[in-house]
Design a protein around this motif. Structure first.
Motif, mmCIF file in Angstrom:
data_model
loop_
_atom_site.group_PDB
_atom_site.id
_atom_site.type_symbol
_atom_site.label_atom_id
_atom_site.label_comp_id
_atom_site.label_asym_id
_atom_site.label_seq_id
_atom_site.Cartn_x
_atom_site.Cartn_y
_atom_site.Cartn_z
ATOM 1 N N MET A 63 -40.647 -27.956 -48.883
ATOM 2 C CA MET A 63 -39.749 -29.021 -48.438
ATOM 3 C C MET A 63 -38.328 -28.795 -48.960
ATOM 4 O O MET A 63 -37.349 -28.930 -48.217
ATOM 5 C CB MET A 63 -40.277 -30.378 -48.910
ATOM 6 N N LEU A 64 -38.203 -28.430 -50.242
ATOM 7 C CA LEU A 64 -36.879 -28.208 -50.833
ATOM 8 C C LEU A 64 -36.196 -26.983 -50.240
ATOM 9 O O LEU A 64 -34.978 -26.986 -50.025
ATOM 10 C CB LEU A 64 -37.010 -28.068 -52.350
ATOM 11 N N GLU A 65 -36.962 -25.927 -49.969
ATOM 12 C CA GLU A 65 -36.399 -24.737 -49.345
ATOM 13 C C GLU A 65 -35.928 -25.046 -47.923
ATOM 14 O O GLU A 65 -34.857 -24.606 -47.501
ATOM 15 C CB GLU A 65 -37.428 -23.602 -49.339
ATOM 16 N N CYS A 66 -36.731 -25.823 -47.191
ATOM 17 C CA CYS A 66 -36.310 -26.226 -45.843
ATOM 18 C C CYS A 66 -35.015 -27.026 -45.905
ATOM 19 O O CYS A 66 -34.099 -26.824 -45.097
ATOM 20 C CB CYS A 66 -37.406 -27.058 -45.175
ATOM 21 N N ASN A 67 -34.928 -27.901 -46.877
ATOM 22 C CA ASN A 67 -33.720 -28.711 -47.041
ATOM 23 C C ASN A 67 -32.499 -27.814 -47.319
ATOM 24 O O ASN A 67 -31.396 -28.064 -46.815
ATOM 25 C CB ASN A 67 -33.913 -29.703 -48.178
ATOM 26 N N ARG A 68 -32.728 -26.767 -48.096
ATOM 27 C CA ARG A 68 -31.635 -25.835 -48.413
ATOM 28 C C ARG A 68 -31.122 -25.145 -47.154
ATOM 29 O O ARG A 68 -29.929 -24.845 -47.035
ATOM 30 C CB ARG A 68 -32.133 -24.800 -49.423
ATOM 31 N N TYR A 69 -32.027 -24.932 -46.201
ATOM 32 C CA TYR A 69 -31.641 -24.296 -44.935
ATOM 33 C C TYR A 69 -31.274 -25.313 -43.852
ATOM 34 O O TYR A 69 -31.054 -24.943 -42.704
ATOM 35 C CB TYR A 69 -32.775 -23.407 -44.428
ATOM 36 N N GLY A 70 -31.247 -26.602 -44.198
ATOM 37 C CA GLY A 70 -30.818 -27.621 -43.244
ATOM 38 C C GLY A 70 -31.908 -28.193 -42.369
ATOM 39 O O GLY A 70 -31.619 -28.722 -41.288
ATOM 40 N N VAL A 71 -33.177 -28.098 -42.821
ATOM 41 C CA VAL A 71 -34.295 -28.681 -42.071
ATOM 42 C C VAL A 71 -34.927 -29.792 -42.911
ATOM 43 O O VAL A 71 -35.352 -29.549 -44.046
ATOM 44 C CB VAL A 71 -35.366 -27.620 -41.720
ATOM 45 N N ALA A 72 -34.983 -30.994 -42.364
ATOM 46 C CA ALA A 72 -35.535 -32.145 -43.093
ATOM 47 C C ALA A 72 -36.999 -32.344 -42.714
ATOM 48 O O ALA A 72 -37.317 -32.694 -41.579
ATOM 49 C CB ALA A 72 -34.735 -33.401 -42.777
ATOM 50 N N ILE A 73 -37.901 -32.084 -43.683
ATOM 51 C CA ILE A 73 -39.321 -32.369 -43.518
ATOM 52 C C ILE A 73 -39.746 -33.192 -44.735
ATOM 53 O O ILE A 73 -38.926 -33.534 -45.578
ATOM 54 C CB ILE A 73 -40.175 -31.078 -43.396
ATOM 55 N N SER A 74 -41.029 -33.518 -44.846
ATOM 56 C CA SER A 74 -41.469 -34.308 -45.993
ATOM 57 C C SER A 74 -42.762 -33.751 -46.564
ATOM 58 O O SER A 74 -43.400 -32.875 -45.975
ATOM 59 C CB SER A 74 -41.667 -35.777 -45.600
ATOM 60 N N THR A 75 -43.143 -34.281 -47.712
ATOM 61 C CA THR A 75 -44.420 -33.905 -48.318
ATOM 62 C C THR A 75 -45.454 -34.997 -48.091
ATOM 63 O O THR A 75 -46.485 -35.034 -48.751
ATOM 64 C CB THR A 75 -44.271 -33.657 -49.830
ATOM 65 N N GLY A 76 -45.191 -35.905 -47.155
ATOM 66 C CA GLY A 76 -46.136 -36.976 -46.841
ATOM 67 C C GLY A 76 -45.420 -38.276 -46.602
ATOM 68 O O GLY A 76 -44.326 -38.301 -46.043
ATOM 69 N N SER A 77 -46.008 -39.369 -47.060
ATOM 70 C CA SER A 77 -45.447 -40.698 -46.829
ATOM 71 C C SER A 77 -44.088 -40.833 -47.484
ATOM 72 O O SER A 77 -43.885 -40.413 -48.622
ATOM 73 C CB SER A 77 -46.398 -41.770 -47.378
ATOM 74 N N ALA A 78 -43.148 -41.459 -46.756
ATOM 75 C CA ALA A 78 -41.808 -41.682 -47.302
ATOM 76 C C ALA A 78 -41.823 -42.691 -48.441
ATOM 77 O O ALA A 78 -40.847 -42.821 -49.170
ATOM 78 C CB ALA A 78 -40.873 -42.174 -46.196
ATOM 79 N N CYS A 79 -42.921 -43.416 -48.615
ATOM 80 C CA CYS A 79 -43.009 -44.409 -49.681
ATOM 81 C C CYS A 79 -43.550 -43.811 -50.972
ATOM 82 O O CYS A 79 -43.773 -44.521 -51.946
ATOM 83 C CB CYS A 79 -43.891 -45.583 -49.241
ATOM 84 N N SER A 80 -43.790 -42.492 -50.988
ATOM 85 C CA SER A 80 -44.181 -41.806 -52.218
ATOM 86 C C SER A 80 -42.951 -41.118 -52.776
ATOM 87 O O SER A 80 -42.378 -40.245 -52.129
ATOM 88 C CB SER A 80 -45.278 -40.772 -51.936
ATOM 89 N N VAL A 81 -42.524 -41.523 -53.956
ATOM 90 C CA VAL A 81 -41.251 -41.062 -54.499
ATOM 91 C C VAL A 81 -41.487 -40.213 -55.742
ATOM 92 O O VAL A 81 -42.421 -40.439 -56.499
ATOM 93 C CB VAL A 81 -40.349 -42.267 -54.854
ATOM 94 N N GLY A 82 -40.600 -39.234 -55.982
ATOM 95 C CA GLY A 82 -40.664 -38.450 -57.204
ATOM 96 C C GLY A 82 -41.405 -37.143 -57.013
ATOM 97 O O GLY A 82 -41.490 -36.603 -55.919
ATOM 98 N N MET A 83 -41.917 -36.609 -58.115
ATOM 99 C CA MET A 83 -42.655 -35.346 -58.065
ATOM 100 C C MET A 83 -43.865 -35.491 -57.152
ATOM 101 O O MET A 83 -44.519 -36.521 -57.126
ATOM 102 C CB MET A 83 -43.095 -34.945 -59.473
ATOM 103 N N GLN A 84 -44.146 -34.411 -56.443
ATOM 104 C CA GLN A 84 -45.235 -34.481 -55.466
ATOM 105 C C GLN A 84 -46.588 -34.690 -56.134
ATOM 106 O O GLN A 84 -46.982 -33.965 -57.033
ATOM 107 C CB GLN A 84 -45.284 -33.215 -54.617
ATOM 108 N N LYS A 85 -47.278 -35.700 -55.663
ATOM 109 C CA LYS A 85 -48.653 -35.936 -56.070
ATOM 110 C C LYS A 85 -49.557 -35.417 -54.955
ATOM 111 O O LYS A 85 -49.122 -35.269 -53.816
ATOM 112 C CB LYS A 85 -48.896 -37.436 -56.285
#
Length: 379
Positions: A308-330
């Motif tokens: 997700m962070l690498e995609c963001n670095r290249y200008g692509v917005a994806i997620s690691t799941g629910s937007a209501c889960s915040v912080g380090m990935q669980k």
């Protein structure tokens, strides 16, 4: 160029929705509880919006209550129904896949004497009907089971579930935030007593949603002496937001089938484009009866948060799941519930498509994914 592939988290407002919001804010600014003509004019628009929303779900306009969004709708629906049916019992049925607004509400209710049975789901994330039937007790008062999964796109068979619950006189609530405007919702056909939806998932404004409660159901206001929305929730009604929400719904509902077909084709292109012998990408979720715009993936050996962070670095917005889960990935709770390991659940990422997603964006995303994979796996 920024490529937005997180439409399941939120959507940009449509031009029509923005226009309606501005016009209503400018010309229908009265408080709907006021008795003068300016207030009455706003009230007429509010009631028309209520009727229109009811028509989208085959419901009764008397059961429509506008809220600040899906989370509040879930919270108020569950509490109001339970408060109005205290004598029926204190046992609730749900799943481990529910949105945090439902899950947190149920955990809180345990401190108030309620018992919750979480029924398992199969490897595709679908409710196990046999386990649902086994979970039913004489004191079961409510079942709350979501319609569409926000991480892997599984669609529950609400009609089958609702038939069983109705036979046992159990109240049925469903979080329909991910499915409203994407697939048909018929509250009568599915024997739904209440549902929740949200405006910002369908190109309407944030901070607006709706809750439907079958007018034949008994419910009591969470806060006594509340006057707005027939006592369902306090606070001045957001007429511009509601009108813009309805405008967005009027745009998206007629195009549901067309959109689903387009999303199916785009996701197929994406999945086929990123496959390679040098790395292992697995599509997570059902192959049919799914929300086509939600794409759940795992990449063997790579944490989802890194991708997700690498995609963001290249200008692509994806997620690691629910937007209501915040912080380090669980670990994704959905993946754990369908039988995946902790390691697999941490490798999860979600891409979600929308009306503005183009073929060119998918092609560019494929190229970026391949670049990230080649750098990571040294191939």
């Amino acid at each position: 160029m920024v490529i937005y592939l997180d439409y399941a988290a939120t959507t940009p407002m449509s031009e029509k929705s923005l226009h309606v919001y501005n016009e209503v804010a400018r010309n229908f600014y009265g408080n709907t509880s006021s008795l003068h003509d300016i207030g009455s004019t706003a009230k007429v628009l509010l009631e028309e919006s209520r009727k229109t929303f009811a028509s989208f779900i085959n419901g009764d306009s008397k059961g429509v209550y506008f809220t600040s969004g899906g989370s509040e709708s879930n919270y108020l629906a569950i509490h109001s129904l339970l408060k109005g049916n205290r004598k029926k019992g204190k046992h609730i049925i749900s799943t481990r896949l529910e949105h945090s607004s439902v899950g947190n509400t149920l955990e809180d209710l345990k401190d108030h004497g309620y018992e919750v049975t979480y029924i398992p789901v199969n490897s595709e994330g679908k409710v196990d009907i046999a386990h649902l039937q086994e979970a039913i007790r004489p004191d079961t008062v409510l079942a709350t089971i979501h319609h569409g999964n926000s991480e892997i796109g599984t669609i529950q068979n609400l009609t089958e579930i609702g038939k069983i619950l109705r036979e046992h006189h159990i109240l049925f609530h469903s979080d329909c935030v991910q499915t409203f405007g994407k697939v048909k919702i018929d509250v009568k056909e599915a024997n739904l007593d209440s549902i929740s939806v949200s405006s910002h998932k369908i190109y309407g404004p944030k901070g607006v949603g709706a809750c439907y409660i079958n007018p034949e159901c008994s419910w009591k206001p969470l806060i006594q002496n509340t006057t707005h929305e027939n006592g369902f929730r306090p606070g001045t009604v957001n007429v511009p937001g509601i009108a813009a929400f309805i405008a967005a719904a009027e745009e998206i509902i007629p195009t549901m089938e067309h959109d689903a077909k387009r999303y199916h084709d785009l996701r197929k292109k994406l999945i086929e484009g990123i496959q390679d012998e040098a790395w292992q990408v697995t599509e997570i979720g059902p192959m049919g009866n799914r929300l086509e715009h939600i794409i759940g993936l795992t990449v063997f050996g790579m944490e989802g948060q890194y991708l997700m962070l690498e995609c963001n670095r290249y200008g692509v917005a994806i997620s690691t799941g629910s937007a209501c889960s915040v912080g380090m990935q669980k670990p994704s709770k959905t993946l754990l519930a369908i039988g995946k390991s902790n390691e697999e659940a941490k490798q999860f990422v979600r891409l979600s498509l929308g009306k503005l997603t183009t073929d060119a964006e998918i092609e560019e995303t494929i190229a970026i994914f391949k670049k990230i994979f080649r750098n990571y796996f040294k191939v």
